[in-house]
Each structure stands twice: as C-alpha cells, then as structure tokens.
Design a protein around this motif. Structure first.
Motif, PDB file in Angstrom:
ATOM      1  N   ILE A 143       0.840  -1.199   0.000  1.00 17.65           N
ATOM      2  CA  ILE A 143       0.000   0.000   0.000  1.00 17.65           C
ATOM      3  C   ILE A 143       0.876   1.251   0.000  1.00 17.65           C
ATOM      4  O   ILE A 143       0.627   2.203  -0.736  1.00 17.65           O
ATOM      5  N   ALA A 144       1.918   1.230   0.839  1.00 18.87           N
ATOM      6  CA  ALA A 144       2.820   2.373   0.908  1.00 18.87           C
ATOM      7  C   ALA A 144       3.458   2.650  -0.452  1.00 18.87           C
ATOM      8  O   ALA A 144       3.622   3.807  -0.856  1.00 18.87           O
ATOM      9  N   ALA A 145       3.810   1.603  -1.170  1.00 18.91           N
ATOM     10  CA  ALA A 145       4.428   1.775  -2.491  1.00 18.91           C
ATOM     11  C   ALA A 145       3.467   2.444  -3.472  1.00 18.91           C
ATOM     12  O   ALA A 145       3.892   3.192  -4.356  1.00 18.91           O
ATOM     13  N   GLN A 146       2.189   2.211  -3.305  1.00 19.27           N
ATOM     14  CA  GLN A 146       1.196   2.833  -4.182  1.00 19.27           C
ATOM     15  C   GLN A 146       1.026   4.323  -3.879  1.00 19.27           C
ATOM     16  O   GLN A 146       0.651   5.100  -4.756  1.00 19.27           O
ATOM     17  N   LEU A 147       1.302   4.733  -2.644  1.00 20.03           N
ATOM     18  CA  LEU A 147       1.068   6.124  -2.248  1.00 20.03           C
ATOM     19  C   LEU A 147       2.066   7.081  -2.884  1.00 20.03           C
ATOM     20  O   LEU A 147       1.724   8.200  -3.243  1.00 20.03           O
ATOM     21  N   ASP A 148       3.334   6.656  -2.970  1.00 21.13           N
ATOM     22  CA  ASP A 148       4.372   7.499  -3.563  1.00 21.13           C
ATOM     23  C   ASP A 148       4.421   8.866  -2.886  1.00 21.13           C
ATOM     24  O   ASP A 148       4.422   9.914  -3.540  1.00 21.13           O
ATOM     25  N   LEU A 149       4.442   8.848  -1.550  1.00 25.53           N
ATOM     26  CA  LEU A 149       4.499  10.067  -0.746  1.00 25.53           C
ATOM     27  C   LEU A 149       5.593   9.939   0.304  1.00 25.53           C
ATOM     28  O   LEU A 149       6.010   8.829   0.647  1.00 25.53           O
ATOM     29  N   PRO A 150       6.075  11.072   0.846  1.00 26.50           N
ATOM     30  CA  PRO A 150       7.031  10.989   1.955  1.00 26.50           C
ATOM     31  C   PRO A 150       6.410  10.238   3.135  1.00 26.50           C
ATOM     32  O   PRO A 150       5.204  10.294   3.338  1.00 26.50           O
ATOM     33  N   ASP A 151       7.214   9.565   3.898  1.00 20.28           N
ATOM     34  CA  ASP A 151       6.801   8.740   5.049  1.00 20.28           C
ATOM     35  C   ASP A 151       5.580   7.867   4.730  1.00 20.28           C
ATOM     36  O   ASP A 151       4.670   7.721   5.534  1.00 20.28           O
ATOM     37  N   ALA A 152       5.586   7.271   3.532  1.00 18.98           N
ATOM     38  CA  ALA A 152       4.439   6.487   3.067  1.00 18.98           C
ATOM     39  C   ALA A 152       4.181   5.275   3.960  1.00 18.98           C
ATOM     40  O   ALA A 152       3.023   4.921   4.204  1.00 18.98           O
ATOM     41  N   GLU A 153       5.249   4.621   4.442  1.00 18.54           N
ATOM     42  CA  GLU A 153       5.046   3.437   5.286  1.00 18.54           C
ATOM     43  C   GLU A 153       4.354   3.813   6.588  1.00 18.54           C
ATOM     44  O   GLU A 153       3.452   3.102   7.058  1.00 18.54           O
ATOM     45  N   LEU A 154       4.766   4.935   7.190  1.00 13.76           N
ATOM     46  CA  LEU A 154       4.124   5.387   8.422  1.00 13.76           C
ATOM     47  C   LEU A 154       2.660   5.732   8.160  1.00 13.76           C
ATOM     48  O   LEU A 154       1.775   5.400   8.962  1.00 13.76           O
ATOM     49  N   ARG A 155       2.401   6.380   7.042  1.00 13.50           N
ATOM     50  CA  ARG A 155       1.018   6.733   6.687  1.00 13.50           C
ATOM     51  C   ARG A 155       0.148   5.471   6.565  1.00 13.50           C
ATOM     52  O   ARG A 155      -0.970   5.416   7.071  1.00 13.50           O
ATOM     53  N   ALA A 156       0.672   4.452   5.873  1.00 13.09           N
ATOM     54  CA  ALA A 156      -0.074   3.205   5.696  1.00 13.09           C
ATOM     55  C   ALA A 156      -0.314   2.517   7.032  1.00 13.09           C
ATOM     56  O   ALA A 156      -1.400   1.974   7.285  1.00 13.09           O
ATOM     57  N   GLU A 157       0.696   2.552   7.916  1.00 12.58           N
ATOM     58  CA  GLU A 157       0.550   1.913   9.227  1.00 12.58           C
ATOM     59  C   GLU A 157      -0.477   2.642  10.095  1.00 12.58           C
ATOM     60  O   GLU A 157      -1.261   2.014  10.813  1.00 12.58           O
ATOM     61  N   LEU A 158      -0.487   3.972  10.041  1.00 16.57           N
ATOM     62  CA  LEU A 158      -1.464   4.736  10.818  1.00 16.57           C
ATOM     63  C   LEU A 158      -2.888   4.495  10.306  1.00 16.57           C
ATOM     64  O   LEU A 158      -3.831   4.364  11.098  1.00 16.57           O
ATOM     65  N   ALA A 159      -3.033   4.422   8.995  1.00 13.48           N
ATOM     66  CA  ALA A 159      -4.342   4.128   8.421  1.00 13.48           C
ATOM     67  C   ALA A 159      -4.812   2.742   8.839  1.00 13.48           C
ATOM     68  O   ALA A 159      -5.971   2.542   9.222  1.00 13.48           O
ATOM     69  N   ALA A 160      -3.902   1.774   8.782  1.00 14.97           N
ATOM     70  CA  ALA A 160      -4.238   0.414   9.194  1.00 14.97           C
ATOM     71  C   ALA A 160      -4.577   0.356  10.680  1.00 14.97           C
ATOM     72  O   ALA A 160      -5.496  -0.356  11.091  1.00 14.97           O
ATOM     73  N   ALA A 161      -3.842   1.116  11.496  1.00 17.38           N
ATOM     74  CA  ALA A 161      -4.113   1.138  12.936  1.00 17.38           C
ATOM     75  C   ALA A 161      -5.517   1.657  13.219  1.00 17.38           C
ATOM     76  O   ALA A 161      -6.222   1.149  14.108  1.00 17.38           O
ATOM     77  N   GLN A 162      -5.930   2.672  12.479  1.00 19.82           N
ATOM     78  CA  GLN A 162      -7.283   3.213  12.632  1.00 19.82           C
ATOM     79  C   GLN A 162      -8.326   2.133  12.332  1.00 19.82           C
ATOM     80  O   GLN A 162      -9.302   1.953  13.075  1.00 19.82           O
ATOM     81  N   LEU A 163      -8.118   1.399  11.263  1.00 21.06           N
ATOM     82  CA  LEU A 163      -9.082   0.386  10.843  1.00 21.06           C
ATOM     83  C   LEU A 163      -9.053  -0.842  11.753  1.00 21.06           C
ATOM     84  O   LEU A 163     -10.097  -1.390  12.113  1.00 21.06           O
ATOM     85  N   VAL A 164      -7.858  -1.279  12.140  1.00 16.50           N
ATOM     86  CA  VAL A 164      -7.741  -2.440  13.024  1.00 16.50           C
ATOM     87  C   VAL A 164      -8.342  -2.132  14.393  1.00 16.50           C
ATOM     88  O   VAL A 164      -9.048  -2.959  14.982  1.00 16.50           O
ATOM     89  N   GLY A 165      -8.074  -0.923  14.897  1.00 16.14           N
ATOM     90  CA  GLY A 165      -8.634  -0.534  16.191  1.00 16.14           C
ATOM     91  C   GLY A 165     -10.154  -0.509  16.173  1.00 16.14           C
ATOM     92  O   GLY A 165     -10.811  -1.003  17.103  1.00 16.14           O
TER      93      GLY A 165
END
Length: 201
Positions: A143-165
């Motif tokens: 997912i992070a690779a698709q974003l092509d943005l700075p700190d993409a991995e952190l962004r993907a993890e925060l989004a996933a954390a929101q959904l998992v929570g």
C-alpha cells in the motif's frame, strides 16, 4: 494385510491428503478463534479435526506453522487490497481502503479466520510476530508503495491502525453502540480519518 498396514503407517493416500489438510486447517481456525494462540494445542486441533496428532504434525509441523497457514488463508482477500485501493483517484483512497476492510470483516466467511488471527496476535508474541510479518510484507508495504508520498510506510501503518482498532472494538470486544452500528455509518465516519492518514498534510 501387510500392504494395508504399511499404507496405514505411511503417508495418507493422495486422494485423502487435500481433504484431510483442509479439515485440519478448518479446525485450527476455529480453535485459534475460540481459544487464542496460547490456549490452542496441536492435540486440540487434531481432536476437533477428527485425526491423530501425528497427522497434524505430518502436514504442518509445529503449532506456529499451523497458525501461519491459517493466517495466510485468512489474509488471502486482503492481498488484493493494494490494487483495489490504488484503482482510482487518491482523494477517494481513504473510503476505498475503509470499505475494503469492513467488507472483509462483514463477510461471515472471512470474519471467523480474522477473529482467530486478531485474538491470537494480541495475546501471544509468537502469533503477533507471524501476523506482523505477513501484514507488513504483503499488505502495508505494498500500500505504501502505491502512495508514492514521503513517510508512506508510516502513513499506511497509521491508516491500518485506525481500521484495526475500529474492527477490534466492533468485532472482538463488541463495544456498543459500535458493535451494532450500520457498517455504512461506520465507513462514513472512519473513511475521512483514514484519508487524512494516507494523503493529509
């Protein structure tokens, strides 16, 4: 008689192998879901599957290997997530991600194995390591690779954390009124937050 004894002590006939393996995996997912990783045993899985413990070891080896196999099946629908999320404009990626995740959770066929995964991962370090390895390598990094943005991995993890929570509170802990709320209402409330994590400033 000798031939029958030899076959019985050796590997299962090929025609029985797939069915037996599937039966063991089905029993394993049910046991992990109900008891969690810590309290599930190979013997318990074998009993639930109606086979001998040695046969479980024959197909999977250790309990960790059985858990990983069960997770891979449970996570199979999620492996299409990066493509589904990236298919469209970035200003709608939060809703697509949220809708995809809740679609998986709302489906009874995928909910049971996911419950097994989550309940086990939050209570046991070994189970958590298996879950983390699969999620990180096969889902979040893609997912992070698709974003092509700075700190993409952190962004993907925060989004996933929101959904998992949210999923944890709704499907595992079953906090009301979240547990009985309309899924569409949840998606409308959560999707903008996920969008912010993925593409916000």
């Amino acid at each position: 008689m000798t031939g029958e004894t030899s076959r019985r002590r050796g590997r299962p006939p090929r025609t029985e192998s797939a069915d037996t393996r599937d039966r063991i995996l089905t029993a394993a997912r049910a046991e992990f879901s109900e008891r969690g990783y810590e309290k599930t045993s190979v013997r318990g899985i074998a009993k639930a599957a109606g086979v001998d413990s040695a046969l479980v070891h024959h197909y999977f080896g250790t309990k960790e290997r059985i858990f990983e196999a069960a997770i891979e099946i449970a996570m199979a629908p999620a492996l299409t997530a990066p493509e589904a999320i990236a298919d469209g404009p970035m200003d709608g990626v939060g809703e697509r991600f949220t809708r995809f995740v809740f679609g998986v959770w709302e489906n009874p066929a995928t909910r049971t194995p996911l419950l097994a995964v989550v309940r086990s991962a939050v209570n046991n370090d070994t189970a958590a390591a298996v879950f983390r390895r699969l999620v990180a390598s096969q889902l979040l990094r893609r997912i992070a690779a698709q974003l092509d943005l700075p700190d993409a991995e952190l962004r993907a993890e925060l989004a996933a954390a929101q959904l998992v929570g949210t999923a944890l509170l709704r499907y595992v802990i079953k906090v009301e009124p979240l547990a009985s709320a309309d899924p569409e209402l949840i998606i409308r409330r959560v999707a903008p937050v996920v969008q912010g994590h993925l593409t916000g400033g």
